[in-house]
Design an enzyme around this catalytic site. Structure first.
Site, PDB file in Angstrom:
ATOM      1  N   CYS A   1      -2.995   2.548   7.674  1.00  0.00           N
ATOM      2  CA  CYS A   1      -4.420   2.306   7.911  1.00  0.00           C
ATOM      3  C   CYS A   1      -4.710   1.951   9.361  1.00  0.00           C
ATOM      4  O   CYS A   1      -3.810   1.873  10.204  1.00  0.00           O
ATOM      5  CB  CYS A   1      -4.883   1.165   7.020  1.00  0.00           C
ATOM      6  SG  CYS A   1      -4.147  -0.413   7.480  1.00  0.00           S
TER       7      CYS A   1
ATOM      8  N   ASP B   1       2.489   2.460   2.513  1.00  0.00           N
ATOM      9  CA  ASP B   1       2.511   3.130   3.805  1.00  0.00           C
ATOM     10  C   ASP B   1       3.859   2.974   4.495  1.00  0.00           C
ATOM     11  O   ASP B   1       4.578   2.002   4.277  1.00  0.00           O
ATOM     12  CB  ASP B   1       1.400   2.595   4.714  1.00  0.00           C
ATOM     13  CG  ASP B   1       0.047   3.120   4.290  1.00  0.00           C
ATOM     14  OD1 ASP B   1      -0.001   4.280   3.846  1.00  0.00           O
ATOM     15  OD2 ASP B   1      -0.940   2.377   4.382  1.00  0.00           O
TER      16      ASP B   1
ATOM     17  N   CYS C   1      -0.270  -5.394   6.895  1.00  0.00           N
ATOM     18  CA  CYS C   1      -0.189  -4.081   7.559  1.00  0.00           C
ATOM     19  C   CYS C   1       0.452  -4.208   8.932  1.00  0.00           C
ATOM     20  O   CYS C   1       1.106  -3.284   9.420  1.00  0.00           O
ATOM     21  CB  CYS C   1      -1.573  -3.473   7.745  1.00  0.00           C
ATOM     22  SG  CYS C   1      -2.520  -3.383   6.233  1.00  0.00           S
TER      23      CYS C   1
ATOM     24  N   CYS D   1       0.813  -1.218   0.000  1.00  0.00           N
ATOM     25  CA  CYS D   1       0.000   0.000   0.000  1.00  0.00           C
ATOM     26  C   CYS D   1       0.846   1.267   0.000  1.00  0.00           C
ATOM     27  O   CYS D   1       0.308   2.362  -0.107  1.00  0.00           O
ATOM     28  CB  CYS D   1      -0.910   0.010   1.228  1.00  0.00           C
ATOM     29  SG  CYS D   1       0.009  -0.114   2.763  1.00  0.00           S
TER      30      CYS D   1
HETATM   31  S1  FES Z   1      -4.111   1.461   2.031  1.00  0.00           S
HETATM   32 FE1  FES Z   1      -5.169   3.304   1.690  1.00  0.00          FE
HETATM   33  S2  FES Z   1      -7.251   2.795   1.933  1.00  0.00           S
HETATM   34 FE2  FES Z   1      -6.196   0.946   2.314  1.00  0.00          FE
END
Ligand code: FES
Lengths: 122, 122
Positions: free
Chosen positions: A59, A35, A103, A33
């Site tokens: 998230c 992040d 995550c 993602c």
């Molecule tokens: S990584 Fe951005 S909404 Fe899920």
């Protein structure tokens, strides 16, 4: 979908922010993602973690796992905290949805990176 | 990496939460990361959006885009708000990193779903 503990740590995250002049700092990225997670640590004279903070744009699952890992790690011996795994954190949160397991890597990986950074500086 | 506006809307999100007895409600999911977004709307007698709120476990980019879209949409005519695109929102935020564009779909898609839900109920 999310356990009560995940919702609690997401809506009320513990130990967010930056430690100025940390003893160690680790940043890792999630390739899925994009992040990024940074963890900062302070270590006392007994080799125990006296403070741990995290900062991320990630998230809800990333926030909940980091919040939980800071609570688990504070007061622990550095060498013991180094071995906290993503599964330890997920267990402590009563589980995470399978799609969110990637995550939860961020928290454990960033803590390890911060401890490695501390060891290098010593 | 993130614009000042994205950081501002992430750290200080506008219009978060739930509207009880909304005139419309839309939930969409991001297949890449498994995150979910719900948007709630209230519509006044002039067909204008009097209130818009969002709720998500998604990442910083998802939070910033939803926060921004609620600000853009409140006060707008429903049929005009229906045509707000993900690009409109990204532009208003001074851009998003390319890897985060899929996250910004959630906000625009959930608002459209909420408006469709409102139209069905009418
Ligand atoms: S990584 Fe951005 S909404 Fe899920």
């Amino acid at each position: 979908q999310y356990s009560d503990k995940v919702v609690d740590h997401y809506t009320n995250p513990r130990n967010t922010g930056v430690i100025k002049n940390p003893d160690g700092e680790g940043t890792v990225g999630n390739p899925v993602c994009g992040d990024i997670m940074t963890i900062y640590i302070k270590v006392d004279d007994d080799n125990k973690l006296s403070d741990v903070k995290f900062s991320t744009f990630g998230c809800g699952a990333a926030i909940a796992t980091s919040s939980m890992i800071t609570e688990m790690a504070i007061g622990m011996d550095v060498d013991e905290a180094y071995h906290i795994t993503r599964n330890d954190v997920a267990d402590e949160l009563d589980g995470l949805p399978p799609i969110k397991l990637h995550c939860s890597n961020l928290a454990a990986d960033a803590l390890q990176a911060a401890i490695e950074n501390y060891r290098e500086k010593k």
